[in-house]
Design an enzyme around this catalytic site. Structure first.
Site, PDB file in Angstrom:
ATOM      1  N   GLU A   1       4.316   3.205 -16.097  1.00 48.93           N
ATOM      2  CA  GLU A   1       5.150   4.386 -16.283  1.00 48.93           C
ATOM      3  C   GLU A   1       6.383   4.063 -17.132  1.00 48.93           C
ATOM      4  O   GLU A   1       6.820   4.878 -17.944  1.00 48.93           O
ATOM      5  CB  GLU A   1       5.566   4.933 -14.907  1.00 48.93           C
TER       6      GLU A   1
ATOM      7  N   GLU B   1       5.256   4.035 -20.554  1.00 52.76           N
ATOM      8  CA  GLU B   1       4.979   5.416 -20.988  1.00 52.76           C
ATOM      9  C   GLU B   1       6.288   6.109 -21.362  1.00 52.76           C
ATOM     10  O   GLU B   1       6.369   6.801 -22.382  1.00 52.76           O
ATOM     11  CB  GLU B   1       4.264   6.189 -19.874  1.00 52.76           C
TER      12      GLU B   1
ATOM     13  N   CYS C   1       3.712  10.344  -8.617  1.00 51.39           N
ATOM     14  CA  CYS C   1       3.209   9.561  -7.473  1.00 51.39           C
ATOM     15  C   CYS C   1       2.854  10.413  -6.267  1.00 51.39           C
ATOM     16  O   CYS C   1       2.172   9.955  -5.365  1.00 51.39           O
ATOM     17  CB  CYS C   1       4.265   8.577  -6.988  1.00 51.39           C
TER      18      CYS C   1
ATOM     19  N   SER D   1       4.050  12.379 -16.011  1.00 54.99           N
ATOM     20  CA  SER D   1       3.504  11.092 -16.408  1.00 54.99           C
ATOM     21  C   SER D   1       2.001  11.123 -16.166  1.00 54.99           C
ATOM     22  O   SER D   1       1.532  11.733 -15.205  1.00 54.99           O
ATOM     23  CB  SER D   1       4.146   9.987 -15.563  1.00 54.99           C
TER      24      SER D   1
ATOM     25  N   LYS E   1      -2.212  12.908   0.621  1.00 55.04           N
ATOM     26  CA  LYS E   1      -3.008  11.794   0.089  1.00 55.04           C
ATOM     27  C   LYS E   1      -4.486  11.969   0.444  1.00 55.04           C
ATOM     28  O   LYS E   1      -5.357  11.450  -0.245  1.00 55.04           O
ATOM     29  CB  LYS E   1      -2.496  10.459   0.639  1.00 55.04           C
TER      30      LYS E   1
ATOM     31  N   GLU F   1      -5.587  14.112  -2.265  1.00 54.61           N
ATOM     32  CA  GLU F   1      -5.600  13.394  -3.543  1.00 54.61           C
ATOM     33  C   GLU F   1      -6.842  12.520  -3.688  1.00 54.61           C
ATOM     34  O   GLU F   1      -7.490  12.514  -4.737  1.00 54.61           O
ATOM     35  CB  GLU F   1      -4.344  12.523  -3.662  1.00 54.61           C
TER      36      GLU F   1
ATOM     37  N   GLU G   1     -11.532  13.797 -10.020  1.00 53.10           N
ATOM     38  CA  GLU G   1     -11.347  12.816 -11.092  1.00 53.10           C
ATOM     39  C   GLU G   1     -11.066  11.406 -10.570  1.00 53.10           C
ATOM     40  O   GLU G   1     -11.002  10.457 -11.347  1.00 53.10           O
ATOM     41  CB  GLU G   1     -10.236  13.274 -12.048  1.00 53.10           C
TER      42      GLU G   1
ATOM     43  N   CYS H   1       8.806   9.559   0.738  1.00 51.52           N
ATOM     44  CA  CYS H   1       7.654   9.267   1.604  1.00 51.52           C
ATOM     45  C   CYS H   1       8.053   8.911   3.029  1.00 51.52           C
ATOM     46  O   CYS H   1       7.278   9.133   3.961  1.00 51.52           O
ATOM     47  CB  CYS H   1       6.839   8.130   1.021  1.00 51.52           C
TER      48      CYS H   1
END
Ligand code: SF4
Ligand code: SF4
Ligand code: SF4
Ligand code: FES
Ligand code: FES
Lengths: 157, 581
Positions: free
Chosen positions: B280, B283, B300, B320, B359, B362, B367, B504
């Protein structure tokens, strides 16, 4: 005969919301007007209101389902509101309701299959002097008996 | 501050004007029972469990909402109060399923605790239980409306804190239920799966989808090589599930406990957090150089990703392209690690311990199969791990401190601080500064981006090049920044957004309760853990350096693109049917 409803041209939903300055505090008024325009509050109407007021649609739906005068499902051509407040209750509103349920074949909140009538309950209609009472559309009917209810329904056939 | 005098159960106290009776009672050392009240949320005054008698007032008052006045005399335990309180709780119980033994909240339920505290042994009212179906439509959460006591805490959190508004009271009277609009399931609306509702629910009416059974099965399967990764925030919260006070760092015990459960390798998401910083960070530098979409926003937090996909899809190019550390880990476990360890990736089973319900969503995104397999097979929240450890009879606090396995368990303090709001930003700045300037940072602590304030800003001087950054947490706050970007008024280059309040450490899968005070304790613990690490900058992680040498080549290289980066999906604000869930 039922009184004719007003002949004022209908406003658009957008106009209504603009008149209330897109104020979420006016949600209930906006919903009432929206129902007036569209007959009932469809998902699309509630989503548009949510977007215009910038509030979650869940809140719009919550308010719409809280108030018995608001409908989230399409209604029949004529809306029958039976008064369930104590003075009417004491004077036999239950029999009136039972008769309507029997003749129309629906429960309160439901619409007949031919989309002609929606049966609803309401609180005092302000004509306790002629209890028990009901409204069909804008027309008030008092001093009801089961027989009279059947007669009245026939006039809408 | 103007003070007023109040007498509660014969005890006189001075409290600030406008205090509630509840606050005044607490100041007098008197605990008034409550149920719907939650110290971090607006008072709703729904349950009337907190009623007290105020002299001179005919009706009982709710202590949680009623302000005191000077000279007020309050009784919290008169026969009338006790009677009313009991009736209110008994009425709640009379339409409650009461299947505590099989309930996810058994022994951790505010209703159950209250009934016990009030000594309720029989119900005087006829039972009338709502027969509403469970809603299992989302991959992250289960709703059981039959257990809902209509406290509206979830509504408050979802609307006021998260600005999502997926749930609201529907209908009236006995038919009232907390539900999404239109009588559909949660999976059919734009819910971001953050689980903040499950964190505040006092009973078993909203809770995480359970993955413990599939993890037990994998652990018992001799053909499976079961590896586990632990998110940064778990080491400062799992102790609470095991009876310790909030704010303890229990990294070593966590590793030991996972070995005792039978995991073949105990790895650390901190490793892939370090890796995220490398990718990142590069990036960001590339975007700055090429004048690409600015500001860049972190990616994230899967609840945050789902939020922007539903509500601000036009801003997706700001994200990102880095996968979250959980998913980077999974993709590498079934490629790099499989190769290195000589194990067929088909037999590797990746379990994540996450503070987060989103999560679970996710890891099921279509993908997330870049290794050729589901990159992550199961996600356990902190609460589920607590259940597994308790079931296994593990005496957590007596465990020796053990070390993570190499190589995917090697990490730095920069990886640890991912667990707190501001941590990703601070970790990125530690690396970006040194990469750009070639100089060693004089101080590693970017304290301006730490803490629970809603939106934090900082400016960093990269040797003449100024970078302005912002950090926010909780989607209601995020929305403010997004509106600035939309209006073209955000002059930041880099923004960190975390879905959950506090980051988190305050995730929707964390131990219950998670209050503001507890969030702060966990944050303090995170920074203690960081300070105690020998290495504190991601680019100094030797295992990450080796990973680039042996496998990835260079940051943003071809392999990175294939395994570590991703793309996003525009979603509807009012989905017809959420086909992908
Ligand atoms: S929610 Fe609480 S009271 Fe209800 S069944 Fe579960 S443990 Fe028992
Ligand atoms: S998971 Fe988050 S977005 Fe979904 S209902 Fe709960 S609080 Fe709202
Ligand atoms: S689901 Fe839980 S938090 Fe929401 S209103 Fe019901 S009991 Fe309260
Ligand atoms: S009570 Fe029925 S009209 Fe007033
Ligand atoms: S705690 Fe005061 S009304 Fe619920």
């Amino acid at each position: 005969m039922p009184v004719k409803s007003s002949t004022e041209p209908k406003k658009s939903l957008r106009q209504v919301i603009a008149e209330h300055n897109s104020d979420p505090g006016a949600l209930l008024d906006i919903l009432r007007d929206a129902q007036e325009i569209h007959g009932y509050l469809s998902a699309a109407v509630m989503e548009e209101i949510a977007d215009e007021l910038d509030i979650p649609v869940s809140r719009v739906y919550g308010v719409a389902t809280f108030y018995t005068l608001l409908a989230t499902k399409p209604k029949g051509e004529h809306i029958i509101r039976v008064c369930e407040s104590p003075p009417c209750h004491i004077r036999g509103a239950v029999n009136i309701l039972e008769t309507l349920k029997e003749v129309l074949g629906v429960n309160p909140g439901e619409t007949t299959e031919d989309k002609k009538f929606t049966l609803e309950l309401t609180s005092c209609l302000g004509v306790c002097g002629v209890a028990p009472a009901m409204m069909i559309g804008d027309q008030v009917y008092g001093n009801l008996t089961p027989e009279r209810v059947k007669e009245i329904l026939k006039t809408y056939a | 501050m103007e003070m007023v005098k109040v007498t509660i159960d014969g005890r006189e106290v001075q409290v600030p004007k406008n205090s509630t009776i509840l606050a005044a009672a607490r100041a007098a050392g008197i605990e008034v029972p409550t149920l719907c009240y939650n110290e971090d949320l607006d008072v709703k005054g729904m349950c009337r469990v907190c009623v007290v008698e105020v002299e001179g007032s005919r009706t009982l008052q709710t202590a949680c909402s009623q302000p005191v006045s000077d000279g007020m005399v309050v009784h919290t335990n008169s026969p009338r109060v006790r009677q009313a309180r009991r009736v209110n709780v008994e009425l709640l119980l009379s339409n409650h399923p009461q299947d505590c033994l099989g309930c996810v909240r058994n022994q951790r339920c505010e209703l159950q605790t209250l009934a016990d505290q009030l000594g309720i042994r029989e119900l005087r009212f006829p039972r009338q239980v709502k027969s509403e179906q469970k809603d299992i439509s989302t991959p992250a959460l289960v709703r059981d409306p039959s257990k809902c006591i209509l406290c509206r805490r979830c509504v408050e959190v979802c609307h006021q804190v998260q600005g999502v508004g997926a749930l609201y009271p529907v209908n009236r009277g006995f038919d009232t239920t907390i539900a999404p609009a239109g009588g559909v399931d949660l999976g059919d609306v734009a819910c971001v799966q953050c689980g903040q509702c499950s964190l505040v629910c006092p009973v078993g009416a909203i809770y995480e989808q359970d993955h413990t059974e599939r993890v037990w099965a994998a652990l018992a399967n001799p053909d499976k090589h079961v590896v586990v990764q632990t998110a940064p925030a778990i080491r400062v919260s799992i102790g609470e599930e095991m009876g310790l006070e909030p704010g303890e760092v229990t990294t070593g015990q966590l590793v030991a406990a996972l070995r005792r459960l039978g995991f073949d390798r105990v790895f650390d998401t901190d490793f892939s957090a370090d890796l995220t910083i490398i990718e990142e960070g590069h990036e960001l530098l590339k975007r700055l150089e090429n004048g690409e979409t600015m500001p860049m926003i972190t990616s994230c937090s899967p609840g945050w990703i789902k939020y922007i996909e539903h509500f601000y899809p036009d801003l997706l190019p700001h994200l990102s392209t880095c996968k979250s550390p959980q998913q980077m880990f999974g993709a590498l476990a079934k490629t790099y690690y499989a190769e290195k360890a000589g194990i067929d990736p088909a037999n590797i089973y990746v379990v994540s311990i996450m503070p987060c319900t989103a999560k679970k969503f996710e890891c099921g995104r279509p993908e997330m199969i870049d290794s050729g397999y589901p990159d992550v097979d199961a996600v356990l929240t902190t609460r589920e791990l607590g259940r597994m450890l308790r079931e296994n009879g593990i005496k957590f606090s007596e465990l020796p401190e053990e070390e993570y396995d190499a190589p995917l368990g090697i990490s730095t303090g920069a990886g640890v601080i991912f667990g707190a709001t501001g941590g990703v930003m601070e970790a990125a700045l530690r690396t970006v500064y040194e990469v750009v300037t070639g100089e060693t940072l004089p101080s590693l602590d970017f304290t301006a981006v730490r803490g629970l304030e809603g939106i934090k800003e900082a400016e960093v001087d990269l040797k003449g090049k100024k970078v302005k950054v912002a950090v926010t947490h909780g989607l209601g706050n995020a929305r403010k920044l997004l509106d600035l970007i939309k209006a073209g008024k955000a002059d930041y280059q880099f923004i960190e957004i975390m879905c959950c309040p506090g980051g988190c450490i305050g995730g929707g899968g964390q131990p219950i309760p998670t209050t503001k005070e507890i969030r702060q304790k966990r944050i303090d613990a995170i920074y203690r853990a960081d300070a105690g690490m020998p290495l504190r900058k991601s680019h100094e992680n030797p295992a990450v350096q080796t990973l680039y040498k042996e496998f990835l080549g260079e940051p943003l290289g071809e392999k990175s693109h294939e395994l570590l980066h991703t793309q996003y999906t525009k979603r509807e604000k009012y989905p017809e049917k959420a086909a992908d869930m």
